[in-house]
Design an enzyme around this catalytic site. Structure first.
Site: not given
Ligand code: TYM
Length: 335
Positions: A115, A198, A201
Protein backbone atom coordinates in the site's frame (compact mmCIF):
# COMPACT_ATOMS: atom_id res chain seq x y z
CA UNK A 1 -19.06 -25.25 26.98
CA UNK A 2 -18.79 -26.67 23.51
CA UNK A 3 -16.16 -29.06 22.24
CA UNK A 4 -16.38 -27.76 18.68
CA UNK A 5 -13.35 -25.88 17.37
CA UNK A 6 -13.74 -22.12 17.65
CA UNK A 7 -13.17 -19.85 14.65
CA UNK A 8 -13.00 -16.10 14.28
CA UNK A 9 -12.84 -13.90 11.21
CA UNK A 10 -14.00 -10.58 9.76
CA UNK A 11 -14.17 -8.29 6.72
CA UNK A 12 -13.56 -4.58 6.65
CA UNK A 13 -16.60 -2.37 5.96
CA UNK A 14 -14.55 -0.22 3.62
CA UNK A 15 -16.98 -0.42 0.66
CA UNK A 16 -20.73 -0.64 0.16
CA UNK A 17 -20.46 -4.16 -1.13
CA UNK A 18 -18.25 -7.16 -0.54
CA UNK A 19 -16.62 -8.45 -3.73
CA UNK A 20 -16.28 -11.90 -5.21
CA UNK A 21 -12.85 -12.40 -3.59
CA UNK A 22 -14.34 -11.73 -0.14
CA UNK A 23 -17.15 -14.12 -0.94
CA UNK A 24 -15.13 -17.03 -2.34
CA UNK A 25 -12.06 -16.53 -0.17
CA UNK A 26 -13.90 -16.02 3.11
CA UNK A 27 -17.68 -15.75 3.42
CA UNK A 28 -18.58 -18.95 1.60
CA UNK A 29 -16.04 -21.09 3.47
CA UNK A 30 -17.35 -19.59 6.76
CA UNK A 31 -20.89 -20.54 5.81
CA UNK A 32 -19.99 -24.03 4.61
CA UNK A 33 -18.34 -24.97 7.90
CA UNK A 34 -20.46 -23.03 10.36
CA UNK A 35 -22.32 -26.00 11.79
CA UNK A 36 -19.09 -27.85 12.68
CA UNK A 37 -17.67 -24.92 14.63
CA UNK A 38 -18.27 -22.32 17.28
CA UNK A 39 -18.16 -19.09 15.28
CA UNK A 40 -17.28 -15.48 16.01
CA UNK A 41 -17.65 -13.24 12.95
CA UNK A 42 -17.21 -9.52 13.28
CA UNK A 43 -16.91 -6.34 11.25
CA UNK A 44 -13.52 -4.67 11.82
CA UNK A 45 -14.64 -1.07 11.55
CA UNK A 46 -11.60 0.25 13.46
CA UNK A 47 -9.48 -1.17 10.64
CA UNK A 48 -11.40 0.87 8.08
CA UNK A 49 -10.04 4.12 9.51
CA UNK A 50 -6.64 3.18 8.06
CA UNK A 51 -7.91 4.31 4.67
CA UNK A 52 -9.67 7.60 4.11
CA UNK A 53 -13.36 7.09 4.61
CA UNK A 54 -16.16 9.64 4.77
CA UNK A 55 -17.51 9.63 8.35
CA UNK A 56 -21.07 9.71 7.05
CA UNK A 57 -20.85 6.34 5.29
CA UNK A 58 -19.13 4.08 7.81
CA UNK A 59 -22.18 3.12 9.91
CA UNK A 60 -24.19 2.22 6.83
CA UNK A 61 -21.33 0.18 5.34
CA UNK A 62 -20.99 -1.65 8.62
CA UNK A 63 -24.68 -2.64 8.54
CA UNK A 64 -24.36 -3.59 4.87
CA UNK A 65 -21.43 -5.86 5.68
CA UNK A 66 -23.39 -7.64 8.40
CA UNK A 67 -26.39 -7.96 6.09
CA UNK A 68 -24.16 -9.66 3.51
CA UNK A 69 -22.77 -12.05 6.14
CA UNK A 70 -26.30 -13.18 6.96
CA UNK A 71 -27.48 -13.12 3.34
CA UNK A 72 -24.50 -15.32 2.41
CA UNK A 73 -25.84 -17.91 4.84
CA UNK A 74 -24.42 -17.20 8.31
CA UNK A 75 -27.01 -18.05 10.91
CA UNK A 76 -27.35 -14.99 13.17
CA UNK A 77 -28.76 -17.02 16.05
CA UNK A 78 -26.16 -19.82 16.05
CA UNK A 79 -23.11 -17.57 15.49
CA UNK A 80 -21.80 -14.56 17.37
CA UNK A 81 -21.95 -11.58 14.97
CA UNK A 82 -20.59 -8.30 16.26
CA UNK A 83 -18.86 -5.01 15.49
CA UNK A 84 -15.25 -4.41 16.50
CA UNK A 85 -15.83 -0.89 17.87
CA UNK A 86 -18.58 -2.24 20.16
CA UNK A 87 -15.96 -4.23 22.06
CA UNK A 88 -13.31 -1.84 23.45
CA UNK A 89 -11.02 -4.71 24.48
CA UNK A 90 -9.77 -4.97 20.84
CA UNK A 91 -8.08 -1.57 21.00
CA UNK A 92 -6.89 -2.17 24.57
CA UNK A 93 -5.18 -5.46 23.77
CA UNK A 94 -3.65 -3.89 20.63
CA UNK A 95 -1.64 -1.55 22.86
CA UNK A 96 -0.21 -4.42 24.90
CA UNK A 97 0.62 -6.43 21.78
CA UNK A 98 2.24 -3.42 20.10
CA UNK A 99 4.70 -3.48 22.99
CA UNK A 100 5.76 -7.04 22.15
CA UNK A 101 6.04 -6.40 18.38
CA UNK A 102 9.36 -5.43 16.87
CA UNK A 103 9.41 -2.34 14.68
CA UNK A 104 11.28 -4.27 11.96
CA UNK A 105 8.82 -7.13 12.24
CA UNK A 106 5.88 -4.78 11.62
CA UNK A 107 7.77 -3.15 8.73
CA UNK A 108 7.98 -6.47 6.91
CA UNK A 109 4.22 -6.90 6.49
CA UNK A 110 3.69 -7.10 2.73
CA UNK A 111 0.26 -5.49 2.73
CA UNK A 112 1.70 -2.35 4.34
CA UNK A 113 4.63 -2.39 1.93
CA UNK A 114 2.31 -2.78 -1.09
CA UNK A 115 0.00 0.00 0.00
CA UNK A 116 2.82 2.42 0.74
CA UNK A 117 4.53 1.48 -2.53
CA UNK A 118 1.37 2.58 -4.35
CA UNK A 119 0.52 5.74 -2.41
CA UNK A 120 3.92 6.68 -0.94
CA UNK A 121 4.88 6.63 2.77
CA UNK A 122 3.45 10.13 3.30
CA UNK A 123 0.03 8.87 2.29
CA UNK A 124 0.09 6.09 4.87
CA UNK A 125 -0.94 6.65 8.48
CA UNK A 126 0.50 5.00 11.56
CA UNK A 127 -2.72 3.00 11.89
CA UNK A 128 -1.97 1.28 8.59
CA UNK A 129 1.43 0.35 9.98
CA UNK A 130 0.08 -1.08 13.24
CA UNK A 131 -3.02 -2.64 11.64
CA UNK A 132 -1.70 -6.24 11.81
CA UNK A 133 -1.27 -5.81 15.57
CA UNK A 134 -4.92 -4.79 15.91
CA UNK A 135 -5.80 -7.82 13.81
CA UNK A 136 -3.75 -10.03 16.13
CA UNK A 137 -5.75 -8.60 19.06
CA UNK A 138 -9.03 -9.30 17.27
CA UNK A 139 -8.00 -12.90 16.98
CA UNK A 140 -6.23 -13.61 20.26
CA UNK A 141 -9.00 -12.14 22.46
CA UNK A 142 -11.30 -14.99 21.42
CA UNK A 143 -8.74 -17.85 21.62
CA UNK A 144 -9.87 -19.41 18.33
CA UNK A 145 -8.45 -22.63 16.94
CA UNK A 146 -8.65 -21.38 13.36
CA UNK A 147 -8.92 -18.13 11.41
CA UNK A 148 -10.60 -18.69 8.02
CA UNK A 149 -9.24 -16.08 5.60
CA UNK A 150 -8.15 -15.61 2.00
CA UNK A 151 -4.53 -16.03 1.06
CA UNK A 152 -3.68 -12.32 1.39
CA UNK A 153 -4.18 -12.50 5.17
CA UNK A 154 -1.85 -15.45 5.69
CA UNK A 155 1.11 -13.30 6.75
CA UNK A 156 -1.02 -11.43 9.30
CA UNK A 157 -2.13 -14.70 10.88
CA UNK A 158 1.53 -15.78 10.96
CA UNK A 159 2.39 -12.58 12.87
CA UNK A 160 -0.51 -13.30 15.23
CA UNK A 161 0.95 -16.74 15.96
CA UNK A 162 4.38 -15.26 16.59
CA UNK A 163 2.99 -12.63 18.98
CA UNK A 164 0.92 -15.21 20.85
CA UNK A 165 3.94 -17.47 21.32
CA UNK A 166 6.16 -14.58 22.37
CA UNK A 167 3.63 -13.24 24.85
CA UNK A 168 3.03 -16.70 26.31
CA UNK A 169 6.72 -17.39 26.78
CA UNK A 170 7.35 -13.97 28.31
CA UNK A 171 4.31 -13.63 30.58
CA UNK A 172 2.77 -17.11 30.91
CA UNK A 173 0.28 -19.12 28.85
CA UNK A 174 -2.65 -16.80 28.11
CA UNK A 175 -3.22 -17.14 24.36
CA UNK A 176 -4.08 -20.02 22.13
CA UNK A 177 -1.89 -20.13 19.00
CA UNK A 178 -4.36 -20.21 16.06
CA UNK A 179 -4.01 -21.69 12.59
CA UNK A 180 -4.94 -19.88 9.35
CA UNK A 181 -7.54 -21.81 7.37
CA UNK A 182 -7.34 -21.02 3.64
CA UNK A 183 -9.70 -22.49 1.03
CA UNK A 184 -8.37 -24.69 -1.79
CA UNK A 185 -10.08 -22.70 -4.58
CA UNK A 186 -10.95 -19.00 -4.52
CA UNK A 187 -8.30 -18.14 -1.91
CA UNK A 188 -6.99 -15.43 -4.21
CA UNK A 189 -9.39 -14.02 -6.76
CA UNK A 190 -7.65 -11.62 -9.12
CA UNK A 191 -8.84 -8.36 -10.63
CA UNK A 192 -10.65 -8.99 -13.92
CA UNK A 193 -8.89 -6.10 -15.65
CA UNK A 194 -5.51 -6.65 -14.08
CA UNK A 195 -5.29 -10.38 -13.38
CA UNK A 196 -1.92 -10.28 -11.66
CA UNK A 197 -3.33 -8.08 -8.83
CA UNK A 198 -5.86 -9.38 -6.34
CA UNK A 199 -9.47 -8.22 -6.58
CA UNK A 200 -9.70 -5.48 -3.96
CA UNK A 201 -12.20 -3.05 -2.47
CA UNK A 202 -9.64 -0.30 -2.87
CA UNK A 203 -8.52 -0.87 -6.47
CA UNK A 204 -8.76 2.27 -8.58
CA UNK A 205 -11.17 1.00 -11.19
CA UNK A 206 -14.35 -0.89 -10.31
CA UNK A 207 -14.29 -2.59 -13.76
CA UNK A 208 -12.10 -5.41 -12.47
CA UNK A 209 -14.33 -6.12 -9.48
CA UNK A 210 -17.50 -8.17 -9.09
CA UNK A 211 -19.56 -6.85 -6.23
CA UNK A 212 -22.09 -8.94 -4.35
CA UNK A 213 -24.66 -6.15 -4.54
CA UNK A 214 -24.17 -5.63 -8.32
CA UNK A 215 -27.05 -6.42 -10.68
CA UNK A 216 -26.96 -9.64 -12.72
CA UNK A 217 -26.41 -7.55 -15.83
CA UNK A 218 -23.47 -5.71 -14.31
CA UNK A 219 -21.85 -8.94 -13.13
CA UNK A 220 -22.20 -10.55 -16.57
CA UNK A 221 -20.86 -7.41 -18.24
CA UNK A 222 -17.76 -7.28 -16.04
CA UNK A 223 -16.98 -10.95 -16.63
CA UNK A 224 -17.49 -10.64 -20.37
CA UNK A 225 -15.10 -7.67 -20.45
CA UNK A 226 -12.44 -9.50 -18.41
CA UNK A 227 -8.93 -9.27 -19.81
CA UNK A 228 -7.84 -12.59 -21.32
CA UNK A 229 -4.48 -13.64 -22.66
CA UNK A 230 -2.69 -14.13 -25.96
CA UNK A 231 -3.51 -17.39 -27.75
CA UNK A 232 -6.82 -19.23 -27.71
CA UNK A 233 -6.27 -22.26 -25.49
CA UNK A 234 -8.23 -22.51 -22.24
CA UNK A 235 -5.61 -23.81 -19.84
CA UNK A 236 -4.65 -23.06 -16.22
CA UNK A 237 -1.26 -21.36 -16.18
CA UNK A 238 -0.85 -18.44 -13.78
CA UNK A 239 2.39 -17.25 -15.40
CA UNK A 240 1.46 -17.39 -19.06
CA UNK A 241 -2.31 -17.07 -18.84
CA UNK A 242 -3.26 -15.11 -15.69
CA UNK A 243 -6.63 -13.90 -17.06
CA UNK A 244 -7.85 -17.32 -18.18
CA UNK A 245 -6.48 -18.95 -15.01
CA UNK A 246 -8.42 -16.49 -12.87
CA UNK A 247 -11.65 -17.30 -14.71
CA UNK A 248 -10.99 -21.03 -14.38
CA UNK A 249 -10.30 -20.66 -10.65
CA UNK A 250 -13.52 -18.66 -10.15
CA UNK A 251 -15.46 -21.24 -12.14
CA UNK A 252 -13.96 -24.09 -10.15
CA UNK A 253 -14.68 -22.40 -6.84
CA UNK A 254 -18.29 -21.50 -7.71
CA UNK A 255 -19.24 -24.83 -9.29
CA UNK A 256 -17.25 -27.10 -6.98
CA UNK A 257 -15.52 -28.73 -9.98
CA UNK A 258 -11.76 -29.08 -9.97
CA UNK A 259 -9.66 -26.89 -12.24
CA UNK A 260 -8.70 -30.02 -14.23
CA UNK A 261 -12.40 -30.82 -14.78
CA UNK A 262 -13.02 -27.25 -15.87
CA UNK A 263 -10.10 -27.39 -18.33
CA UNK A 264 -11.56 -30.56 -19.77
CA UNK A 265 -15.03 -29.01 -20.08
CA UNK A 266 -13.64 -26.06 -22.09
CA UNK A 267 -11.08 -27.97 -24.16
CA UNK A 268 -11.28 -26.79 -27.78
CA UNK A 269 -13.74 -23.98 -26.89
CA UNK A 270 -13.20 -20.22 -27.23
CA UNK A 271 -12.57 -17.69 -24.46
CA UNK A 272 -16.09 -16.36 -25.10
CA UNK A 273 -17.61 -19.71 -24.07
CA UNK A 274 -15.66 -19.70 -20.84
CA UNK A 275 -16.80 -16.17 -20.04
CA UNK A 276 -20.45 -16.97 -20.64
CA UNK A 277 -20.24 -20.05 -18.40
CA UNK A 278 -18.41 -18.17 -15.64
CA UNK A 279 -20.93 -15.31 -15.79
CA UNK A 280 -23.88 -17.71 -15.51
CA UNK A 281 -22.34 -19.63 -12.63
CA UNK A 282 -21.42 -16.47 -10.71
CA UNK A 283 -24.83 -14.85 -11.23
CA UNK A 284 -26.61 -18.02 -10.07
CA UNK A 285 -24.50 -18.01 -6.91
CA UNK A 286 -24.59 -14.29 -6.12
CA UNK A 287 -28.11 -13.17 -7.11
CA UNK A 288 -29.87 -14.83 -4.13
CA UNK A 289 -27.29 -13.35 -1.74
CA UNK A 290 -27.92 -9.86 -3.12
CA UNK A 291 -31.71 -10.28 -2.91
CA UNK A 292 -31.56 -11.44 0.69
CA UNK A 293 -29.10 -8.69 1.68
CA UNK A 294 -31.46 -6.04 0.30
CA UNK A 295 -34.36 -7.54 2.26
CA UNK A 296 -32.33 -7.55 5.47
CA UNK A 297 -31.25 -3.96 4.93
CA UNK A 298 -34.88 -2.91 4.80
CA UNK A 299 -35.08 -3.77 8.53
CA UNK A 300 -32.06 -2.11 10.20
CA UNK A 301 -33.64 -2.47 13.66
CA UNK A 302 -33.48 -6.25 13.37
CA UNK A 303 -29.82 -6.08 12.30
CA UNK A 304 -29.09 -3.84 15.28
CA UNK A 305 -30.82 -6.33 17.60
CA UNK A 306 -28.61 -9.13 16.27
CA UNK A 307 -25.53 -6.96 16.79
CA UNK A 308 -26.52 -6.00 20.34
CA UNK A 309 -26.83 -9.66 21.24
CA UNK A 310 -23.51 -10.45 19.53
CA UNK A 311 -21.83 -7.61 21.43
CA UNK A 312 -22.85 -9.05 24.80
CA UNK A 313 -21.48 -12.49 23.96
CA UNK A 314 -18.30 -11.15 22.41
CA UNK A 315 -17.59 -8.80 25.33
CA UNK A 316 -17.89 -11.58 27.87
CA UNK A 317 -15.14 -13.56 26.12
CA UNK A 318 -12.97 -10.55 25.28
CA UNK A 319 -13.12 -9.07 28.80
CA UNK A 320 -12.05 -12.37 30.37
CA UNK A 321 -9.02 -12.66 28.08
CA UNK A 322 -8.01 -9.03 28.56
CA UNK A 323 -8.26 -9.51 32.34
CA UNK A 324 -5.86 -12.47 32.09
CA UNK A 325 -3.51 -10.39 29.93
CA UNK A 326 -3.51 -7.48 32.39
CA UNK A 327 -2.81 -9.83 35.29
CA UNK A 328 -0.07 -11.61 33.33
CA UNK A 329 1.80 -8.40 32.46
CA UNK A 330 1.55 -7.36 36.09
CA UNK A 331 -0.77 -4.35 36.13
CA UNK A 332 -2.19 -3.42 39.52
CA UNK A 333 -5.79 -4.47 38.96
CA UNK A 334 -8.67 -2.26 40.00
CA UNK A 335 -10.25 -3.65 43.19
P1 TYM B 1 -10.46 -7.77 4.01
O1 TYM B 1 -11.60 -6.96 4.52
O2 TYM B 1 -9.52 -7.12 3.05
O3 TYM B 1 -10.99 -9.09 3.35
C1 TYM B 1 -11.94 -9.92 3.99
C2 TYM B 1 -11.67 -11.36 3.65
O4 TYM B 1 -11.69 -11.56 2.24
C3 TYM B 1 -10.49 -12.17 1.80
N1 TYM B 1 -10.13 -11.59 0.49
C4 TYM B 1 -9.92 -12.32 -0.61
N2 TYM B 1 -9.98 -13.64 -0.83
C5 TYM B 1 -9.75 -14.06 -2.10
N3 TYM B 1 -9.45 -13.23 -3.13
C6 TYM B 1 -9.39 -11.88 -2.94
N4 TYM B 1 -9.13 -11.07 -3.94
C7 TYM B 1 -9.63 -11.37 -1.63
N5 TYM B 1 -9.65 -10.13 -1.11
C8 TYM B 1 -9.96 -10.28 0.20
C9 TYM B 1 -9.46 -11.79 2.84
O5 TYM B 1 -8.36 -12.68 2.84
C10 TYM B 1 -10.27 -11.83 4.11
O6 TYM B 1 -10.36 -13.17 4.59
N6 TYM B 1 -7.34 -7.58 7.86
C11 TYM B 1 -8.54 -8.20 7.35
C12 TYM B 1 -9.73 -7.98 8.25
C13 TYM B 1 -9.51 -8.43 9.66
C14 TYM B 1 -9.49 -9.76 10.12
C15 TYM B 1 -9.27 -9.67 11.52
C16 TYM B 1 -9.64 -11.01 9.49
C17 TYM B 1 -9.31 -7.60 10.72
N7 TYM B 1 -9.17 -8.36 11.86
C18 TYM B 1 -9.19 -10.83 12.30
C19 TYM B 1 -9.54 -12.14 10.29
C20 TYM B 1 -9.32 -12.05 11.68
C21 TYM B 1 -8.86 -7.59 6.01
O7 TYM B 1 -8.53 -6.47 5.74
O8 TYM B 1 -9.64 -8.38 5.24
Amino acid sequence: MTSQPRVLSGMQPSADSLHLGNYLGALRPWVQRQSEQENFFFVPDLHSLTSRIEPGVLAERTRKTVAQYIAGGLDPEANVLFIQSHVPEHAELAWVLSCVTGFGEASRMTQFKDKTAKGGADQANVGLFTYPILMASDILLYKPDAVPVGDDQRQHVELTRTLAQRFNSRFGEVFKVPEASIPAAGARVYDLQNPTSKMSKSSESPAGRIEILDSDKQIAKRIKSAVTDAGTEIRFDREEKPGVSNLLDIYSSVTGRTVAEAEEEFAGKMYGHLKVAVAEAVVAEIAPVRERALELLADPAELDRILASGREKARAVAAATLGDVYSAVGFLRAG
